[in-house]
Design a protein around this motif. Structure first.
Motif: not given
Length: 112
Positions: A1-6, A29-33, A92-96
């Motif tokens: 699943m593709k996402k774009k996180i702000a 984000i693609a493939d949870n990365s 990056v820490e937040l999104v991971n």
């Protein structure tokens, strides 16, 4: 699943007041990365402007510290998910942490 996180940031760290941040970290984000990251300058603060601005950039999710209820409603109208109460760490820490479900959210600390 593709996402774009702000993530609203200042000096690379989550900016606690969403509406007055200087920049947004946008993470693809693609493939949870995380597959790409860019820094975008925020437009001047104007009530109701940021939700359509970020939605037009393809943002699907926002991680923030605090955000007013009206902004959350406008994001939802643009089919953007909002997660508030995030700790003040790097984007990056937040999104991971969000992706691997280890990120803890507290209360929304914006009261307007």
């Amino acid at each position: 699943m593709k996402k774009k996180i702000a993530v609203p940031v200042k000096d690379g760290i989550l900016d606690g007041h969403f509406g007055h941040c200087s920049h947004f970290a946008l993470l693809d984000i693609a493939d949870n990365s995380i597959v790409a990251e860019e820094l975008v300058a925020a437009p001047p603060h104007e009530p109701g402007l940021l939700p359509p601005f970020l939605a037009d950039l393809g943002v699907t999710d926002v991680i923030a510290g605090g955000m007013g209820n009206r902004a959350i409603q406008i994001f939802n109208q643009h089919n953007v998910n909002v997660f508030v109460g995030a700790p003040q760490i790097s984007a990056v820490e937040l999104v991971n942490g969000f992706l691997n479900k280890s990120l803890s959210f507290t209360a929304n600390y914006c009261d307007h």
